[in-house]
Design a protein around this motif. Sequence first.
Motif, PDB file in Angstrom:
ATOM      1  N   PRO A  93     -50.931  19.138  13.765  1.00 60.30           N
ATOM      2  CA  PRO A  93     -50.907  20.192  12.752  1.00 60.30           C
ATOM      3  C   PRO A  93     -50.710  21.558  13.404  1.00 60.30           C
ATOM      4  O   PRO A  93     -51.280  21.845  14.446  1.00 60.30           O
ATOM      5  CB  PRO A  93     -52.292  20.108  12.110  1.00 60.30           C
ATOM      6  CG  PRO A  93     -52.830  18.774  12.481  1.00 60.30           C
ATOM      7  CD  PRO A  93     -52.159  18.377  13.761  1.00 60.30           C
ATOM      8  N   ASP A  96     -47.896  27.131   9.693  1.00 56.28           N
ATOM      9  CA  ASP A  96     -46.556  27.369   9.176  1.00 56.28           C
ATOM     10  C   ASP A  96     -46.292  28.878   9.277  1.00 56.28           C
ATOM     11  O   ASP A  96     -47.075  29.677   8.763  1.00 56.28           O
ATOM     12  CB  ASP A  96     -46.493  26.894   7.725  1.00 56.28           C
ATOM     13  CG  ASP A  96     -45.097  26.942   7.155  1.00 56.28           C
ATOM     14  OD1 ASP A  96     -44.382  27.946   7.388  1.00 56.28           O
ATOM     15  OD2 ASP A  96     -44.717  25.988   6.470  1.00 56.28           O
ATOM     16  N   ARG A 146     -42.459  25.039   6.263  1.00 57.99           N
ATOM     17  CA  ARG A 146     -42.692  23.847   7.075  1.00 57.99           C
ATOM     18  C   ARG A 146     -43.870  23.025   6.562  1.00 57.99           C
ATOM     19  O   ARG A 146     -44.218  22.015   7.170  1.00 57.99           O
ATOM     20  CB  ARG A 146     -42.948  24.238   8.519  1.00 57.99           C
ATOM     21  CG  ARG A 146     -41.741  24.865   9.173  1.00 57.99           C
ATOM     22  CD  ARG A 146     -42.000  25.132  10.622  1.00 57.99           C
ATOM     23  NE  ARG A 146     -40.847  25.771  11.216  1.00 57.99           N
ATOM     24  CZ  ARG A 146     -40.781  26.122  12.472  1.00 57.99           C
ATOM     25  NH1 ARG A 146     -41.803  25.909  13.272  1.00 57.99           N
ATOM     26  NH2 ARG A 146     -39.704  26.703  12.940  1.00 57.99           N
ATOM     27  N   SER A 147     -44.488  23.465   5.486  1.00 58.15           N
ATOM     28  CA  SER A 147     -45.636  22.727   4.973  1.00 58.15           C
ATOM     29  C   SER A 147     -45.734  22.889   3.465  1.00 58.15           C
ATOM     30  O   SER A 147     -45.219  23.851   2.892  1.00 58.15           O
ATOM     31  CB  SER A 147     -46.933  23.235   5.619  1.00 58.15           C
ATOM     32  OG  SER A 147     -47.198  24.554   5.204  1.00 58.15           O
ATOM     33  N   ARG A 148     -46.384  21.937   2.864  1.00 61.47           N
ATOM     34  CA  ARG A 148     -46.634  21.996   1.424  1.00 61.47           C
ATOM     35  C   ARG A 148     -47.479  23.227   1.088  1.00 61.47           C
ATOM     36  O   ARG A 148     -47.264  23.882   0.066  1.00 61.47           O
ATOM     37  CB  ARG A 148     -47.352  20.719   0.995  1.00 61.47           C
ATOM     38  CG  ARG A 148     -47.653  20.639  -0.466  1.00 61.47           C
ATOM     39  CD  ARG A 148     -48.379  19.326  -0.814  1.00 61.47           C
ATOM     40  NE  ARG A 148     -48.691  19.255  -2.199  1.00 61.47           N
ATOM     41  CZ  ARG A 148     -49.740  19.831  -2.781  1.00 61.47           C
ATOM     42  NH1 ARG A 148     -50.581  20.510  -2.052  1.00 61.47           N
ATOM     43  NH2 ARG A 148     -49.951  19.712  -4.066  1.00 61.47           N
TER      44      ARG A 148
END
Length: 185
Positions: A93, A96, A146-148
Amino acid sequence: MPFEAPQRAGQADAASRLIRDNLSNRSKTMQNAVPAAGEAMPAAMSPEYHEAWKRARGLAKELSRALAAAGDAEFAHIRPAGTMCPIAFGNAPQEDPLLLAIDAYKKGCADYRELPDDDPVAEEAAIEATYGAPMQVLTEWEQPARSREAVVAALELLKSEHFVAGGMGIALLDACIQFAKGEMF
């Protein structure tokens, strides 16, 4: 009288065999079982064993440097040869960049709201000192999310600030659309 579940003829024998077989198979696959009381402890590890671990640690450090040089947040999971999936890679992880930029903008807006509003001449300087630069970053944004979480934050920002049109609105919508299409990198 304790409760006993009714069983069909032979069902108890089949269950016993299944349990016995599973225990037998488990003991075959456990390579470094802990010795039971009274059993001899294993002998000291051989020089070959120590040399193998020294080499493994050296290779792990080399792999770590190679992953760092790649610039990604990848990780590797290595298991002994001959096991299922002996080598696997994944993404650790990471923050972003779009989410960080949105957070900077929100913090700048909050800082601006805390300033006294009695000096209209200094307003331009106040904007530049608080949310101006982060707003410019978001207005010129060209990377996909790059992420929800970044997609949700961008859409919530557009909604809360009523930026459906204009530079920042278009840039954030593009970032969300690219993420949704799978064009993250």
